[in-house]
Design a protein around this motif. Sequence first.
Motif, PDB file in Angstrom:
ATOM      1  N   ALA A  10      -3.575  21.014  23.705  1.00 45.48           N
ATOM      2  CA  ALA A  10      -3.612  20.360  25.015  1.00 45.48           C
ATOM      3  C   ALA A  10      -2.534  19.289  25.122  1.00 45.48           C
ATOM      4  N   THR A  11      -2.339  18.539  24.038  1.00 43.64           N
ATOM      5  CA  THR A  11      -1.314  17.489  24.067  1.00 43.64           C
ATOM      6  C   THR A  11       0.093  18.065  24.084  1.00 43.64           C
ATOM      7  N   VAL A  12       0.229  19.328  23.693  1.00 40.94           N
ATOM      8  CA  VAL A  12       1.539  19.984  23.750  1.00 40.94           C
ATOM      9  C   VAL A  12       1.762  20.629  25.118  1.00 40.94           C
ATOM     10  N   MET A  13       0.794  21.401  25.568  1.00 42.06           N
ATOM     11  CA  MET A  13       0.975  22.219  26.765  1.00 42.06           C
ATOM     12  C   MET A  13       0.937  21.413  28.059  1.00 42.06           C
ATOM     13  N   ILE A  14      -0.035  20.528  28.205  1.00 40.63           N
ATOM     14  CA  ILE A  14      -0.228  19.840  29.492  1.00 40.63           C
ATOM     15  C   ILE A  14       0.982  19.003  29.889  1.00 40.63           C
ATOM     16  N   VAL A  29      -6.966  19.155  32.216  1.00 42.79           N
ATOM     17  CA  VAL A  29      -7.778  18.140  31.535  1.00 42.79           C
ATOM     18  C   VAL A  29      -9.261  18.488  31.641  1.00 42.79           C
ATOM     19  N   SER A  30      -9.669  18.975  32.800  1.00 42.81           N
ATOM     20  CA  SER A  30     -11.073  19.360  32.978  1.00 42.81           C
ATOM     21  C   SER A  30     -11.449  20.515  32.052  1.00 42.81           C
ATOM     22  N   LEU A  31     -10.584  21.526  31.971  1.00 41.07           N
ATOM     23  CA  LEU A  31     -10.864  22.663  31.092  1.00 41.07           C
ATOM     24  C   LEU A  31     -10.855  22.255  29.621  1.00 41.07           C
ATOM     25  N   ILE A  89     -14.150  20.659  28.864  1.00 39.50           N
ATOM     26  CA  ILE A  89     -15.206  21.683  28.741  1.00 39.50           C
ATOM     27  C   ILE A  89     -15.109  22.401  27.391  1.00 39.50           C
ATOM     28  N   SER A  90     -13.872  22.615  26.917  1.00 38.87           N
ATOM     29  CA  SER A  90     -13.693  23.349  25.657  1.00 38.87           C
ATOM     30  C   SER A  90     -14.206  22.577  24.451  1.00 38.87           C
ATOM     31  N   LEU A  91     -14.468  21.287  24.608  1.00 37.87           N
ATOM     32  CA  LEU A  91     -14.981  20.486  23.498  1.00 37.87           C
ATOM     33  C   LEU A  91     -16.482  20.677  23.283  1.00 37.87           C
TER      34      LEU A  91
END
Length: 248
Positions: free
Chosen positions: A232-236, A201-203, A206-208
């Motif tokens: 992110a919503t798929v992988m995390i 979530v932190s990374l 930052i990517s935004l």
Amino acid sequence: MWTLALRGGARVAVVAAEWCDAFGVVTRGRVQLELRDGEPGRVLGRDAGFWLRGTGVRALRNPGRRTARVRIVTPRARTVPCQSTHPYASCRMMEDDMNSMNDTGVVAGPASGQTSHTHRLRGLAGTGFIATLAAMVATTLAAALAQAVGVDFEVPDGGETIPLSGFAVVTGFFSVAGIVIAVALLRWNARPAERFVWTAVSLTAISLVPPLLAGANTATTSALLGLHLVPATVMIPILARSLRTRTD
């Protein structure tokens, strides 16, 4: 042979008089070894075994939230009384050459424990690669849909257009990086799922930042921000769930 149950966060001291020549096997959850100097020791997963005699372990601790179980086995051997007043205190001397071993550390256990640990790592990696393919497809389709409604993806505004293949490549690269992080946490961290979610979530947050600084128009910037959230919503969730199932 008996079973020790450790609730989440629980700790049990290793009493030498009661644990002489004892061999433990983790049958559920994860168990962390606490060394005599108070430093945290190795975290053992399911099916991992360890000797307690002469290893410098003073306690066992459950680093997880769910109950962990350890099966304690005492080899059959002749019994020699110990200098202890505890009613169950006894030291067992094995009749083979076990006592001649120079115990300098915790033995990782039988080959089945190592195989099981390798299997967990491979299973996590396999799940991650499947999730990566899903994230690449979802991101590319979302980018194509954005183009269809008029988003030009020119970065900066009036500059080169980002091709659809570029979205797939970047998504795949950073998704694989996430898999590497998850595997490393499963291997070396006591609470891999929680730590992974926090890190991912932190990374993602930052990517935004780069899309906001790229100088693109409002539509492209908004689309890029959304496309960062799709993988992110798929992988995390998938990797976090896979980590939990492999640590319980």
